[in-house]
Motif scaffolding. Structure first.
Motif, PDB file in Angstrom:
ATOM      1  N   THR A 159      71.099  70.466  77.915  1.00 21.39           N
ATOM      2  CA  THR A 159      71.202  69.262  77.104  1.00 21.39           C
ATOM      3  C   THR A 159      71.880  69.609  75.798  1.00 21.39           C
ATOM      4  O   THR A 159      71.809  70.731  75.333  1.00 21.39           O
ATOM      5  N   LYS A 160      72.535  68.621  75.226  1.00 23.00           N
ATOM      6  CA  LYS A 160      73.140  68.807  73.914  1.00 23.00           C
ATOM      7  C   LYS A 160      72.063  68.560  72.867  1.00 23.00           C
ATOM      8  O   LYS A 160      71.234  67.688  73.016  1.00 23.00           O
ATOM      9  N   THR A 161      72.066  69.344  71.806  1.00 19.03           N
ATOM     10  CA  THR A 161      71.092  69.181  70.736  1.00 19.03           C
ATOM     11  C   THR A 161      71.834  69.019  69.422  1.00 19.03           C
ATOM     12  O   THR A 161      72.723  69.798  69.108  1.00 19.03           O
ATOM     13  N   HIS A 195      61.398  63.815  67.425  1.00 15.46           N
ATOM     14  CA  HIS A 195      62.436  64.143  68.396  1.00 15.46           C
ATOM     15  C   HIS A 195      62.811  62.870  69.139  1.00 15.46           C
ATOM     16  O   HIS A 195      61.950  62.065  69.493  1.00 15.46           O
ATOM     17  N   LEU A 196      64.105  62.654  69.362  1.00 18.41           N
ATOM     18  CA  LEU A 196      64.570  61.459  70.063  1.00 18.41           C
ATOM     19  C   LEU A 196      65.753  61.831  70.932  1.00 18.41           C
ATOM     20  O   LEU A 196      66.631  62.584  70.514  1.00 18.41           O
ATOM     21  N   ARG A 197      65.789  61.324  72.154  1.00 16.38           N
ATOM     22  CA  ARG A 197      66.923  61.536  73.053  1.00 16.38           C
ATOM     23  C   ARG A 197      67.647  60.208  73.221  1.00 16.38           C
ATOM     24  O   ARG A 197      67.061  59.216  73.633  1.00 16.38           O
ATOM     25  N   THR A 200      71.589  63.102  74.604  1.00 16.34           N
ATOM     26  CA  THR A 200      71.701  64.004  73.454  1.00 16.34           C
ATOM     27  C   THR A 200      70.364  64.043  72.734  1.00 16.34           C
ATOM     28  O   THR A 200      69.812  63.000  72.410  1.00 16.34           O
ATOM     29  N   ASP A 201      69.855  65.248  72.509  1.00 22.08           N
ATOM     30  CA  ASP A 201      68.582  65.410  71.811  1.00 22.08           C
ATOM     31  C   ASP A 201      68.846  65.468  70.307  1.00 22.08           C
ATOM     32  O   ASP A 201      69.697  66.233  69.857  1.00 22.08           O
ATOM     33  N   TYR A 202      68.099  64.678  69.547  1.00 25.28           N
ATOM     34  CA  TYR A 202      68.162  64.688  68.093  1.00 25.28           C
ATOM     35  C   TYR A 202      66.824  65.195  67.573  1.00 25.28           C
ATOM     36  O   TYR A 202      65.779  64.644  67.904  1.00 25.28           O
ATOM     37  N   LEU A 203      66.866  66.262  66.785  1.00 24.84           N
ATOM     38  CA  LEU A 203      65.655  66.882  66.262  1.00 24.84           C
ATOM     39  C   LEU A 203      65.135  66.118  65.051  1.00 24.84           C
ATOM     40  O   LEU A 203      65.896  65.388  64.404  1.00 24.84           O
ATOM     41  N   TYR A 249      59.908  56.117  64.457  1.00 22.52           N
ATOM     42  CA  TYR A 249      60.854  57.220  64.657  1.00 22.52           C
ATOM     43  C   TYR A 249      61.663  57.553  63.408  1.00 22.52           C
ATOM     44  O   TYR A 249      62.358  58.542  63.376  1.00 22.52           O
TER      45      TYR A 249
END
Length: 73
Positions: A6-8, A40-42, A46-49, A69
């Motif tokens: 996954t992209k982070t 954390h949100l996808r 794309t995962d966003y920290l 969020y």
């Protein structure tokens, strides 16, 4: 054990703009907001920290704010 690629998104740097497609005319300008995530949100794979700054539509930002969020500033 399988791993998933996954992209982070890193929390530092300029805000990433999330591409959101809407049904209807593309000529309509949608207001955008820059938000800082508290969890954390996808979004679209794309995962966003936590702490990441993301540009999303004002409507999506409102929904994320109601769900907790968005970090309070």
């Amino acid at each position: 054990m399988t791993t998933k690629n996954t992209k982070t998104a890193a929390p530092e740097g300029p805000a990433a703009e999330v591409e959101m497609t809407h049904a209807g005319s593309t000529a309509v300008r949608v207001p955008m907001e820059t938000i800082m995530l508290s969890n954390h949100l996808r979004i679209d794979g794309t995962d966003y920290l936590p702490g990441a700054k993301v540009r999303v539509t004002a409507d999506y930002a409102r929904r994320l704010r109601m769900q907790g969020y968005i970090a309070r500033t």
